[in-house]
Design a protein around this motif. Structure first.
Motif, PDB file in Angstrom:
ATOM      1  N   HIS A 219       0.818  -1.202   0.000  1.00 28.66           N
ATOM      2  CA  HIS A 219       0.000   0.000   0.000  1.00 28.66           C
ATOM      3  C   HIS A 219       0.859   1.262   0.000  1.00 28.66           C
ATOM      4  O   HIS A 219       1.831   1.378   0.749  1.00 28.66           O
ATOM      5  CB  HIS A 219      -0.944   0.002   1.196  1.00 28.66           C
ATOM      6  CG  HIS A 219      -2.042  -1.007   1.064  1.00 28.66           C
ATOM      7  ND1 HIS A 219      -3.190  -0.971   1.847  1.00 28.66           N
ATOM      8  CD2 HIS A 219      -2.203  -2.074   0.229  1.00 28.66           C
ATOM      9  CE1 HIS A 219      -3.984  -1.974   1.501  1.00 28.66           C
ATOM     10  NE2 HIS A 219      -3.404  -2.652   0.535  1.00 28.66           N
ATOM     11  N   PHE A 220       0.443   2.228  -0.852  1.00 33.94           N
ATOM     12  CA  PHE A 220       1.139   3.504  -0.987  1.00 33.94           C
ATOM     13  C   PHE A 220       0.136   4.634  -0.789  1.00 33.94           C
ATOM     14  O   PHE A 220      -1.072   4.455  -0.917  1.00 33.94           O
ATOM     15  CB  PHE A 220       1.770   3.629  -2.384  1.00 33.94           C
ATOM     16  CG  PHE A 220       2.948   2.719  -2.616  1.00 33.94           C
ATOM     17  CD1 PHE A 220       4.244   3.203  -2.538  1.00 33.94           C
ATOM     18  CD2 PHE A 220       2.756   1.383  -2.932  1.00 33.94           C
ATOM     19  CE1 PHE A 220       5.324   2.369  -2.770  1.00 33.94           C
ATOM     20  CE2 PHE A 220       3.829   0.540  -3.160  1.00 33.94           C
ATOM     21  CZ  PHE A 220       5.118   1.036  -3.072  1.00 33.94           C
ATOM     22  N   GLU A 221       0.678   5.834  -0.503  1.00 36.30           N
ATOM     23  CA  GLU A 221      -0.155   7.017  -0.372  1.00 36.30           C
ATOM     24  C   GLU A 221       0.579   8.225  -0.927  1.00 36.30           C
ATOM     25  O   GLU A 221       1.759   8.148  -1.295  1.00 36.30           O
ATOM     26  CB  GLU A 221      -0.565   7.248   1.081  1.00 36.30           C
ATOM     27  CG  GLU A 221       0.586   7.411   2.052  1.00 36.30           C
ATOM     28  CD  GLU A 221       0.091   7.559   3.496  1.00 36.30           C
ATOM     29  OE1 GLU A 221      -0.921   8.246   3.699  1.00 36.30           O
ATOM     30  OE2 GLU A 221       0.727   6.996   4.402  1.00 36.30           O
ATOM     31  N   LEU A 222      -0.118   9.367  -0.995  1.00 43.38           N
ATOM     32  CA  LEU A 222       0.441  10.629  -1.452  1.00 43.38           C
ATOM     33  C   LEU A 222       0.225  11.688  -0.375  1.00 43.38           C
ATOM     34  O   LEU A 222      -0.587  11.515   0.531  1.00 43.38           O
ATOM     35  CB  LEU A 222      -0.219  11.058  -2.767  1.00 43.38           C
ATOM     36  CG  LEU A 222       0.298  10.360  -4.035  1.00 43.38           C
ATOM     37  CD1 LEU A 222      -0.662  10.603  -5.194  1.00 43.38           C
ATOM     38  CD2 LEU A 222       1.693  10.851  -4.393  1.00 43.38           C
ATOM     39  N   VAL A 223       0.917  12.810  -0.529  1.00 46.16           N
ATOM     40  CA  VAL A 223       0.939  13.794   0.557  1.00 46.16           C
ATOM     41  C   VAL A 223      -0.383  14.515   0.740  1.00 46.16           C
ATOM     42  O   VAL A 223      -0.766  14.855   1.860  1.00 46.16           O
ATOM     43  CB  VAL A 223       2.070  14.826   0.330  1.00 46.16           C
ATOM     44  CG1 VAL A 223       3.423  14.183   0.507  1.00 46.16           C
ATOM     45  CG2 VAL A 223       1.962  15.463  -1.055  1.00 46.16           C
ATOM     46  N   ASN A 224      -1.129  14.789  -0.358  1.00 40.72           N
ATOM     47  CA  ASN A 224      -2.368  15.564  -0.213  1.00 40.72           C
ATOM     48  C   ASN A 224      -3.266  15.352  -1.424  1.00 40.72           C
ATOM     49  O   ASN A 224      -2.920  14.617  -2.360  1.00 40.72           O
ATOM     50  CB  ASN A 224      -2.063  17.058  -0.010  1.00 40.72           C
ATOM     51  CG  ASN A 224      -1.171  17.624  -1.114  1.00 40.72           C
ATOM     52  OD1 ASN A 224      -1.263  17.219  -2.279  1.00 40.72           O
ATOM     53  ND2 ASN A 224      -0.314  18.563  -0.751  1.00 40.72           N
TER      54      ASN A 224
END
Length: 382
Positions: A219-224
């Motif tokens: 799982h990955f995410e981004l800052v905003n």
């Protein structure tokens, strides 16, 4: 559908447990009380710490019925069969599989199972995107607060079999009870694909999110939110062009529909001193009035659409709004919204009926419509 014990899912077996045993098993699994000992064919050996100092042993055999598992779970506890300790073991196995834990040390080869080795296969990157809206009470502000989380899950497809996480071990798959596949993962190719994702700004998510809670993958995410919109608009098309399989879950909030055209339609009313104005967009061949769409946006975030806020937004910025009676959204450029709301904004804030897609204006206000020409091209009708 062929069930695979190495891709266990709770919905395929929970019917064999009482609601109370299943709920207590979930608690035991979350507390880390269950320990997996070995896995041979469709039989799992495990142990579980009880509520006291006693540790119980479980021998669990799963029988595939095509779409479900039948569970025969023996336990040394007083209940003895399909108890909370058995449920905890199955939940622990599923959780470890989804977390990418290497289970190969647990697997005991069977003399009756032939192993087939597959190597030299180029993995295809599979990227799944999802969102989850969480509403909770903010005690400091004394009101409900809405928080949206987004996640991307990266997996690698080897001839229809998904692997994820670091490629430290071979991927073991049981397509049928008499055969085991040992797929040799291409660690170098996987590392290049993962780096490609990180170059797009994504980074490994340190916390689990309901956005893709049950979806296998790293799982990955981004800052905003701005970064998510840019990723979907610019990086996703390029990834698809390069052979990535990008899947957007229905609730993913950046699965945007494209606005094909903008229109303004004027219709004279029976009363000679008035006319009706409808401003709208065309999306996937369907005409949609902007009035109810913008009303919802104004009510949801009124501070974003005031004169001062609009003046501070660059023309290239986008406002994401929901389509009526749909889970999809569209992106409206502020280059169009600025002249629209500057010209007619006070009429929107007067809170007309959602059911009416048109604004009724006096003929004396016709000249003010010239301000609408300041944005992107607008097709006039009537």
């Amino acid at each position: 559908m062929t069930l695979d014990i190495l891709r266990l899912r709770q919905e395929h077996w929970r019917a064999d447990f009482g609601a109370g045993d299943l709920q207590r098993g979930i608690g035991y699994a979350e507390q880390g009380r269950s320990t997996l000992l070995s896995l041979k064919d469709h039989t799992l050996l495990a142990s579980c710490r009880g509520s006291g100092a006693q540790t119980y042993q479980q021998r669990i055999t799963l029988y595939s019925t095509g779409r479900q598992w039948n569970v025969s779970g023996r336990c040394s506890c007083p209940v003895g069969f399909n108890c909370k300790h058995v449920a905890a073991a199955l939940l622990t196995l599923e959780t470890q599989q989804q977390a990418g834990v290497d289970l190969s040390p647990l697997i005991v080869p069977s003399a009756d199972v032939a192993e087939r080795r597959i190597e030299g296969v180029q993995p295809q990157a599979v990227l799944t995107l999802g969102s989850h809206v969480r509403v909770h009470f903010d005690a400091r502000k004394g009101r409900m607060h809405e928080q949206t989380q987004h996640r991307a899950a990266l997996a690698f497809d080897y001839q229809g079999h998904l692997a994820y996480g670091k490629a430290t071990k071979d991927l073991l798959v049981r397509p049928n009870p008499a055969e085991q596949l040992r797929i040799v993962r291409d660690a170098a190719s996987e590392a290049q694909l993962r780096q490609r994702l990180e170059d797009s700004g994504l980074y490994v998510a340190l916390r689990q999110s309901e956005a893709l809670a049950q979806h296998p993958g790293e799982h990955f995410e981004l800052v905003n939110e701005v970064a998510w919109l840019a990723f979907v608009q610019h990086s996703v098309p390029q990834l698809r062009e390069d052979g990535w399989r990008v899947q957007m879950q229905p609730e993913f909030q950046y699965n945007l529909a494209r606005v094909d055209d903008w229109y303004a339609e004027i219709e004279e009313t029976p009363e000679r001193d008035w006319f009706d104005l409808e401003l709208g967009i065309e999306v996937e061949g369907q005409r949609l009035s902007l009035l109810p769409i913008l009303l919802q946006a104004i009510r949801r975030t009124p501070w974003l659409l005031t004169g001062d806020s609009l003046a501070q937004r660059p023309d290239e910025d986008l406002l994401l709004v929901n389509l009526p009676q749909s889970s999809r959204r569209i992106a409206l450029p502020f280059a169009r919204l600025k002249p629209l709301l500057a010209t007619l904004g006070e009429l929107f804030f007067q809170d007309p009926s959602d059911a009416n897609p048109r604004l009724r204006l006096p003929r004396a206000d016709a000249a003010r419509l010239g301000g609408l020409e300041q944005g992107p091209p607008l097709k006039w009708q009537g």
